[in-house]
Write an enzyme that holds these catalytic residues in place. Sequence first.
Site, PDB file in Angstrom:
ATOM      1  CG  HIS A 138      -0.338   0.221   2.529  1.00 38.63           C
ATOM      2  ND1 HIS A 138      -0.054  -0.795   3.409  1.00 38.63           N
ATOM      3  CD2 HIS A 138       0.052   1.347   3.158  1.00 38.63           C
ATOM      4  CE1 HIS A 138       0.475  -0.307   4.512  1.00 38.63           C
ATOM      5  NE2 HIS A 138       0.545   1.003   4.379  1.00 38.63           N
ATOM      6  CG  ASP A 168       0.162  -4.066   2.895  1.00 39.11           C
ATOM      7  OD1 ASP A 168       0.156  -3.456   1.815  1.00 39.11           O
ATOM      8  OD2 ASP A 168       0.290  -3.502   3.999  1.00 39.11           O
ATOM      9  N   GLY A 242       3.673   6.505   7.566  1.00 32.77           N
ATOM     10  CA  GLY A 242       5.051   6.718   7.123  1.00 32.77           C
ATOM     11  C   GLY A 242       5.973   5.649   7.670  1.00 32.77           C
ATOM     12  CG  ASN A 243       6.708   4.302  11.776  1.00 31.46           C
ATOM     13  OD1 ASN A 243       6.147   5.138  12.468  1.00 31.46           O
ATOM     14  ND2 ASN A 243       7.991   4.026  11.887  1.00 31.46           N
ATOM     15  CB  SER A 244       3.515   1.767   5.979  1.00 29.08           C
ATOM     16  OG  SER A 244       2.358   2.005   6.721  1.00 29.08           O
ATOM     17  N   GLY A 316     -10.646 -21.156 -10.251  1.00 29.42           N
ATOM     18  CA  GLY A 316     -10.953 -20.512 -11.528  1.00 29.42           C
ATOM     19  C   GLY A 316     -12.369 -20.014 -11.602  1.00 29.42           C
ATOM     20  CB  VAL A 317     -15.254 -20.016  -9.775  1.00 34.91           C
ATOM     21  CG1 VAL A 317     -15.383 -21.276 -10.612  1.00 34.91           C
ATOM     22  CG2 VAL A 317     -14.835 -20.353  -8.352  1.00 34.91           C
TER      23      VAL A 317
END
Length: 408
Positions: A138, A168, A242-244, A316-317
């Site tokens: 993100h 993520d 910002g730590n992400s 596959g659905v």
Amino acid sequence: MEFNNGFENYRLPDVNPKNDKKSLGKMVKRYRRKMFMSFVAVALVAALAGGALGAGIVKYADTGNTQVVNRYLPLSSDNNNFNLITNIVKAVSPSVVGIDTYISGYGAYGYGGNSYVEEGSGSGIIIDSEGHIVTNDHVVEGASKITVNLSDGRKFPAQLVGKDSRTDLAVLKINATNLTPAKLGDSSKLEVGELAVAIGNPLGDSFAGTATAGIISGLNRNLQSDYGPVNLIQTDAAINPGNSGGPLVNSVGEVIGITSIKLTSTGGSSSGDPFGLFQSQSVPLEGMGFAIPINEAKPIIEELIRKGYVERPVIGVSVQQITQQQANQYNIPVGLYIAQVQQGSGADAAGLQAGDIITAVDGTNVTTFNQLENILNNHKIGDVISVTVWRNGQTLTVNVKLSGSNGQ
């Protein structure tokens, strides 16, 4: 006269100091000896408890007439942890980077040549000398241009090697020399109460290299994302926007988690949390930070470097969950309604159709998307599973060969 030393009461006999000064002196000496022995007993009990439990460590340093007490966690083999957090930050900070992202614009004031507008910022971790950097998906989502800022002041354009929205995680690469890769630890050995230090760039470059300390508050925290439940480490070390993508490290400077989110209060707003992954909370929360365990991140990172995406087994659905209320209303079973079948997939080859309702997989009842995902996660691409579906009032079971997701 009566004294209490915490163990028992001592009563001094009544005497006349004028007539028996020597007896009084002997009595006081005896009392002091008893007090000293009691103090030693307390010290021994405390030392034994500390040695057995390994908690509440207290180190005493005698500096002349003043006794200085230093408290720290954890206790190292050399008992020299006065500058523990300082040394951790010094060792890890060169491996932590700032990440600035930009989106495409068109000149200033709507005319002119192509330009870039700064979109956001985050943190990252250098993981090898080749310039690979791990961060959160993100952080770089939707970016047209990415810049990496090293702790020594150097700045480099970054290439997006690959990303995985489900976990993520994302991997970048820069062409730079003299890099300091971080040392990756083992998150399976973590225990609640251990020291945890987070390093990153909260609120951007102005606060680059910020270090916060706390403990491991919880393990195996399952929080809900758009892709189902995810397993996270909980910490009370301060984590802010910002730590992400920055590291959560242990007492020996090893990365044991990648900071990802913080649960907080936004006054009951329905908007996403500050990190864009989980829904906001309706009550005030403090010290609720979370990190992706490094053991779970390692195979994802390695696959992103090899392929640029993470391939997972799929039927596959495309499915939609049928609630009990909907089932009652339309007289159909609770399960997963197949909205679309991917052409050429295992589901297509097995004869599954749009409109079928999946009720069980491998003999296990399935009523939610998460239950289906958990079953698929225990299989590999190429495995064959049994799928039970309801179709126009009839129940049938077919064998479906799992195909690869191709990064989807």
